[in-house]
Design a protein around this motif. Structure first.
Motif, PDB file in Angstrom:
ATOM      1  N   VAL A 249      -8.685 -12.074   5.194  1.00 42.67           N
ATOM      2  CA  VAL A 249      -7.148 -12.025   5.561  1.00 42.67           C
ATOM      3  C   VAL A 249      -6.932 -13.696   5.582  1.00 42.67           C
ATOM      4  O   VAL A 249      -7.565 -14.625   6.232  1.00 42.67           O
ATOM      5  N   SER A 250      -6.206 -13.826   4.792  1.00 39.94           N
ATOM      6  CA  SER A 250      -5.515 -15.373   4.829  1.00 39.94           C
ATOM      7  C   SER A 250      -4.068 -15.605   5.613  1.00 39.94           C
ATOM      8  O   SER A 250      -3.948 -16.863   5.817  1.00 39.94           O
TER       9      SER A 250
ATOM     10  N   ALA B  96      -0.916 -13.448   8.023  1.00 38.22           N
ATOM     11  CA  ALA B  96      -0.286 -12.146   8.571  1.00 38.22           C
ATOM     12  C   ALA B  96       1.095 -12.282   8.885  1.00 38.22           C
ATOM     13  O   ALA B  96       1.509 -13.562   9.224  1.00 38.22           O
ATOM     14  N   ALA B  97       1.930 -11.411   8.969  1.00 33.79           N
ATOM     15  CA  ALA B  97       3.319 -11.354   9.049  1.00 33.79           C
ATOM     16  C   ALA B  97       3.748  -9.962   9.582  1.00 33.79           C
ATOM     17  O   ALA B  97       2.899  -9.252   9.900  1.00 33.79           O
ATOM     18  N   HIS B  98       5.137 -10.108   9.942  1.00 30.92           N
ATOM     19  CA  HIS B  98       5.523  -8.640  10.433  1.00 30.92           C
ATOM     20  C   HIS B  98       5.347  -7.738   9.601  1.00 30.92           C
ATOM     21  O   HIS B  98       5.031  -6.209  10.118  1.00 30.92           O
ATOM     22  N   GLU B  99       5.699  -7.730   8.180  1.00 30.18           N
ATOM     23  CA  GLU B  99       5.690  -6.633   7.150  1.00 30.18           C
ATOM     24  C   GLU B  99       4.017  -6.327   6.710  1.00 30.18           C
ATOM     25  O   GLU B  99       3.730  -5.264   6.224  1.00 30.18           O
ATOM     26  N   GLY B 100       3.043  -7.323   7.119  1.00 27.73           N
ATOM     27  CA  GLY B 100       1.738  -6.956   6.808  1.00 27.73           C
ATOM     28  C   GLY B 100       0.852  -8.201   6.653  1.00 27.73           C
ATOM     29  O   GLY B 100       1.059  -9.173   7.141  1.00 27.73           O
ATOM     30  N   VAL B 101      -0.354  -7.992   5.683  1.00 29.71           N
ATOM     31  CA  VAL B 101      -1.154  -9.093   5.862  1.00 29.71           C
ATOM     32  C   VAL B 101      -1.295  -9.362   4.272  1.00 29.71           C
ATOM     33  O   VAL B 101      -1.256  -8.462   3.284  1.00 29.71           O
ATOM     34  N   ARG B 102      -1.720 -10.626   4.058  1.00 24.95           N
ATOM     35  CA  ARG B 102      -2.232 -11.092   2.711  1.00 24.95           C
ATOM     36  C   ARG B 102      -3.857 -11.316   2.887  1.00 24.95           C
ATOM     37  O   ARG B 102      -4.227 -12.015   3.556  1.00 24.95           O
ATOM     38  N   LEU B 103      -4.421 -11.140   1.669  1.00 22.79           N
ATOM     39  CA  LEU B 103      -5.827 -11.290   1.574  1.00 22.79           C
ATOM     40  C   LEU B 103      -6.326 -12.401   0.703  1.00 22.79           C
ATOM     41  O   LEU B 103      -5.310 -12.898  -0.058  1.00 22.79           O
ATOM     42  N   SER B 104      -7.485 -13.021   0.659  1.00 23.51           N
ATOM     43  CA  SER B 104      -7.681 -14.404  -0.084  1.00 23.51           C
ATOM     44  C   SER B 104      -7.654 -14.037  -1.544  1.00 23.51           C
ATOM     45  O   SER B 104      -7.537 -15.110  -2.123  1.00 23.51           O
ATOM     46  N   ASP B 105      -7.730 -12.729  -1.853  1.00 18.43           N
ATOM     47  CA  ASP B 105      -7.726 -12.541  -3.487  1.00 18.43           C
ATOM     48  C   ASP B 105      -6.214 -12.201  -3.976  1.00 18.43           C
ATOM     49  O   ASP B 105      -6.047 -12.027  -5.016  1.00 18.43           O
ATOM     50  N   GLY B 106      -5.343 -12.396  -2.901  1.00 18.53           N
ATOM     51  CA  GLY B 106      -3.718 -12.582  -3.420  1.00 18.53           C
ATOM     52  C   GLY B 106      -3.085 -11.153  -2.950  1.00 18.53           C
ATOM     53  O   GLY B 106      -1.897 -10.778  -3.047  1.00 18.53           O
ATOM     54  N   GLU B 107      -4.037 -10.034  -2.655  1.00 21.36           N
ATOM     55  CA  GLU B 107      -3.657  -8.665  -2.607  1.00 21.36           C
ATOM     56  C   GLU B 107      -2.958  -8.626  -1.165  1.00 21.36           C
ATOM     57  O   GLU B 107      -3.199  -9.406  -0.200  1.00 21.36           O
ATOM     58  N   ARG B 108      -1.559  -7.878  -1.151  1.00 21.09           N
ATOM     59  CA  ARG B 108      -0.859  -7.739   0.210  1.00 21.09           C
ATOM     60  C   ARG B 108      -1.110  -6.161   0.514  1.00 21.09           C
ATOM     61  O   ARG B 108      -0.934  -5.295  -0.235  1.00 21.09           O
ATOM     62  N   LEU B 109      -1.339  -6.214   1.723  1.00 23.90           N
ATOM     63  CA  LEU B 109      -1.398  -4.966   2.311  1.00 23.90           C
ATOM     64  C   LEU B 109       0.060  -4.871   3.664  1.00 23.90           C
ATOM     65  O   LEU B 109      -0.192  -5.473   4.637  1.00 23.90           O
ATOM     66  N   ALA B 110       0.991  -3.885   3.243  1.00 25.40           N
ATOM     67  CA  ALA B 110       1.889  -3.590   3.986  1.00 25.40           C
ATOM     68  C   ALA B 110       1.378  -2.855   5.223  1.00 25.40           C
ATOM     69  O   ALA B 110       0.927  -1.747   5.236  1.00 25.40           O
ATOM     70  N   THR B 111       1.536  -3.338   6.479  1.00 27.17           N
ATOM     71  CA  THR B 111       1.173  -2.414   7.546  1.00 27.17           C
ATOM     72  C   THR B 111       1.775  -3.043   8.951  1.00 27.17           C
ATOM     73  O   THR B 111       2.361  -4.200   8.955  1.00 27.17           O
ATOM     74  N   ALA B 112       1.681  -2.137   9.709  1.00 24.14           N
ATOM     75  CA  ALA B 112       2.389  -2.548  11.046  1.00 24.14           C
ATOM     76  C   ALA B 112       1.474  -2.577  12.206  1.00 24.14           C
ATOM     77  O   ALA B 112       1.718  -2.757  13.316  1.00 24.14           O
ATOM     78  N   THR B 113       0.017  -2.274  12.077  1.00 21.58           N
ATOM     79  CA  THR B 113      -1.097  -2.480  12.741  1.00 21.58           C
ATOM     80  C   THR B 113      -2.267  -3.106  12.232  1.00 21.58           C
ATOM     81  O   THR B 113      -2.848  -2.552  11.339  1.00 21.58           O
ATOM     82  N   PHE B 114      -2.333  -4.287  12.527  1.00 18.52           N
ATOM     83  CA  PHE B 114      -3.166  -5.113  11.845  1.00 18.52           C
ATOM     84  C   PHE B 114      -4.068  -5.666  13.436  1.00 18.52           C
ATOM     85  O   PHE B 114      -3.804  -6.195  14.161  1.00 18.52           O
TER      86      PHE B 114
ATOM     87  N   LEU C  91       1.960   3.950   8.550  1.00 25.49           N
ATOM     88  CA  LEU C  91       0.812   4.706   8.596  1.00 25.49           C
ATOM     89  C   LEU C  91      -0.162   4.000   8.003  1.00 25.49           C
ATOM     90  O   LEU C  91      -1.502   4.683   7.628  1.00 25.49           O
ATOM     91  N   THR C  92      -0.305   2.670   7.684  1.00 23.47           N
ATOM     92  CA  THR C  92      -1.351   1.956   7.153  1.00 23.47           C
ATOM     93  C   THR C  92      -1.990   1.244   8.284  1.00 23.47           C
ATOM     94  O   THR C  92      -1.240   0.273   9.064  1.00 23.47           O
ATOM     95  N   PHE C  93      -3.313   1.244   8.639  1.00 23.85           N
ATOM     96  CA  PHE C  93      -3.945   0.502   9.563  1.00 23.85           C
ATOM     97  C   PHE C  93      -4.996  -0.350   9.024  1.00 23.85           C
ATOM     98  O   PHE C  93      -5.866   0.144   8.382  1.00 23.85           O
ATOM     99  N   VAL C  94      -4.878  -1.553   9.533  1.00 25.49           N
ATOM    100  CA  VAL C  94      -5.949  -2.508   8.889  1.00 25.49           C
ATOM    101  C   VAL C  94      -6.695  -3.473  10.018  1.00 25.49           C
ATOM    102  O   VAL C  94      -6.109  -3.474  10.904  1.00 25.49           O
ATOM    103  N   VAL C  95      -7.757  -3.424   9.774  1.00 27.69           N
ATOM    104  CA  VAL C  95      -8.883  -3.938  10.666  1.00 27.69           C
ATOM    105  C   VAL C  95      -9.593  -5.074  10.025  1.00 27.69           C
ATOM    106  O   VAL C  95     -10.034  -4.697   8.867  1.00 27.69           O
ATOM    107  N   ALA C  96      -9.641  -6.085  10.500  1.00 29.84           N
ATOM    108  CA  ALA C  96     -10.297  -7.373   9.787  1.00 29.84           C
ATOM    109  C   ALA C  96     -11.497  -7.531  10.562  1.00 29.84           C
ATOM    110  O   ALA C  96     -11.595  -7.695  12.078  1.00 29.84           O
TER     111      ALA C  96
END
Length: 580
Positions: A383-384, A386-404, A306-311
């Motif tokens: 975004v630096s 992306a993977a199946h579990e989510g995306v990693r940002l350039s500052d190191g934060e990870r966002l768990a998502t299935a919709t990128f 239920l986390t939706f990420v748009v770059a």
């Protein structure tokens, strides 16, 4: 000025046709005693003929210059008559009598005979315009016409805004006896109206309603559906399989494709928003996520799904995240096991503010509106990975998502690599101010695949927008015609009229000729302007009906994509590159 004269001539022709069509319909109305009922035959006749002239003028403008078939002309005219009855009989007439319009069944029943007359007049006007324009058009490709050897062969590669605009202009130039034989080649047989693509992803619009067949858009131009495999600039021919199509002038209008900037996993795991397939796949995926979460107990997996990420914080990114928010919250009442506070929407943008195309004030307004609705922003990072579990940002934060969703970059179509021409750092074909490709005789480029210098701005390239592409298409046709006639091509000049962005929930932001608009008024402006720019009356009516239905009913949640396919946003998905 040519465009304004064309609109004026279309309106004039439609007005005259509407006036003439109003005479027999008005006679029938008088025979039915309708004018006497309305308080005087003379005044009623004058009012009716004025309305008939106005309806004809509107129909003349919106049906453009080419016939699409008698049935389409008659039905389109009837629809315009229906809209005219709504405006005149149900809205203006009560206002003129000091009453507020009600649009009730009772009010409609009282003007039923006016409705029949309006529809009949619209249909008759549409049929008359069809006959008038059909007689003015040259034969379709393949019919008896001037020897092809006497014509300059023009091949347009690309069926987007720029390519179709060029073909439309050539059709008008043919009426002025410009000796050209035009062929359009495109790997898609429809013109996509991309400004409304986000609304397809949110299930607000039907996919087919924002696309128009190229064959009908340029009905008197030869069209070939396929892919160009090679370009022989020395022999002046394009190659499609075993077929060689010769040209005297080649127009490259192949547009752009997503650019993933070689970031690990992004191409494999990101949804894109460039065509209808992207929008419908994203829509089905999001609805599929809701279906799964309605039956899922694992809190961590629910949070990820239920986390939706748009770059990307440009127009495409802002409109996509706003429409996804509207889609999810608009159908949550159908998923009782998902609470309203569970879905999370995140927009990631590398700059310190979104919508850099707008003024800082409007950009701040858009940010505040979207934040107030619950959308979270990560600005100044990108975004630096992306993977199946989510995306990693350039500052190191990870966002768990299935919709990128990736809207953060585009590049010119790989097709441009087939040409031995100079390319800019972006990969676009370098042209001069007249749209000629540098170093290639008889080759022109327009649209997103071209870097065209603005001679009024020290050679700064024009931005890759639809309003520029449409005008570049017209100018390249005029310049080719001038070259054929031995004249001098003109430099492309254009100043951006304005920019609009929809922010969901009936709000928008717009900047037109330096004037700022926001909120509901800007949203009405956005819809009105883009509705008017849709190709063809039929598509405009269909989109208008979609919008009206969206006001009354919840959005469609039917999923037609195979359940397993919903797991894969891109053809290469499933490689499952894990975050480290």
């Amino acid at each position: 000025m040519a465009g304004r004269r064309s609109i004026l001539s279309e309106a004039t022709a439609g007005a005259v046709t509407g006036l003439l069509a109003g005479v027999p319909v008005g006679t029938l109305m008088q025979f039915q005693g309708m004018f006497a009922d309305q308080g005087g035959a003379g005044a009623s006749w004058a009012a009716f003929l004025a309305a008939a002239t106005a309806v004809g003028a509107v129909l003349g403008v919106i049906t453009e210059q080419r016939p699409h078939g008698l049935a389409a002309a008659v039905s389109g005219g009837a629809l315009v008559g229906l809209l005219g009855w709504t405006v005149l009989a149900l809205t203006l007439a009560p206002l003129l009598h000091g009453a507020a319009p009600t649009w009730t069944v009772t009010a409609a029943a009282m003007t039923y005979r006016d409705l029949i007359a309006a529809v009949l007049h619209g249909a008759l006007t549409g049929a008359a315009l069809y006959g008038l324009r059909s007689s003015a058009w040259p034969p379709r490709p393949g019919a008896e016409q001037a020897p092809v050897a006497a014509l300059s062969r023009v091949v347009i590669v690309g069926g987007g805004f720029a390519g179709v605009s060029a073909a439309k202009r050539f059709e008008r130039l043919v009426l002025r006896e410009v000796p050209v034989d035009v062929t359009v080649i495109s790997d898609s047989n429809f013109l996509l109206f991309t400004p409304m693509l986000a609304e397809v992803a949110s299930s607000a619009l039907e996919p087919a309603h924002i696309s128009s067949p190229v064959r009908s858009a340029v009905a008197h131009t030869r069209f070939q559906h396929g892919t160009v495999d090679d370009v022989d600039t020395a022999g002046r021919a394009v190659v499609m399989g075993d077929e060689r199509i010769p040209y005297d002038h080649l127009v490259i209008a192949v547009g752009s494709v997503p650019s993933f900037l070689d970031l690990p996993g992004v191409a494999e795991h990101a949804f894109t928003m460039k065509d209808l397939a992207d929008a419908t796949r994203l829509r089905d995926h999001v609805i599929g996520v809701l279906e799964r979460c309605d039956q899922l107990a694992d809190p961590r997996e629910r949070a990820r799904l239920l986390t939706f990420v748009v770059a990307g914080g440009g127009f495409a990114g802002a409109e996509t995240v706003a429409e996804l928010f509207d889609l999810v919250h608009g159908v949550l009442h159908l998923y009782p096991r998902i609470t309203a506070d569970e879905p999370e929407f995140v927009l990631v943008h590398s700059r310190d503010r979104i919508l850099p195309e707008l003024s800082p004030e409007l950009g701040a307004y858009a940010l505040a509106r979207l934040q107030a609705r619950g959308i979270r922003f990560r600005l100044g990072v990108r975004v630096s990975e992306a993977a199946h579990e989510g995306v990693r940002l350039s500052d190191g934060e990870r966002l768990a998502t299935a919709t990128f969703v990736w809207t953060a970059g585009t590049r010119p179509s790989p097709f441009v690599a087939l040409l031995p021409a100079e390319q800019a750092g972006s990969g676009a074909l370098v042209t001069d101010a007249t749209l000629r490709v540098a170093g290639l005789d008889g080759v022109w480029a327009v649209g997103d695949c071209a870097q065209i210098p603005d001679v009024d701005q020290d050679g700064t390239p024009f931005p890759p927008t639809a309003q520029h592409a449409l005008r570049q298409g017209r100018v390249v046709a005029d310049n080719i015609a001038a070259t054929i006639a031995g004249g001098t091509p003109a430099a492309f000049r254009f100043r951006t009229i304005g920019v609009l962005v929809a922010l969901g929930h009936r709000t928008a932001a717009a900047e037109i000729r330096g004037h700022h608009f926001s909120g509901f008024a800007a949203w009405l402006m956005w819809r009105g302007i883009y509705l008017a720019k849709l190709p063809g009356l039929e598509k405009r009516v269909r989109v208008l009906l979609d919008w009206l239905l969206d006001l009354a009913f919840s959005r469609d949640i039917v999923v037609t994509t195979d359940a397993k396919a919903l797991e894969s946003p891109a053809p290469l998905a499933g490689l499952d590159r894990r975050l480290r």
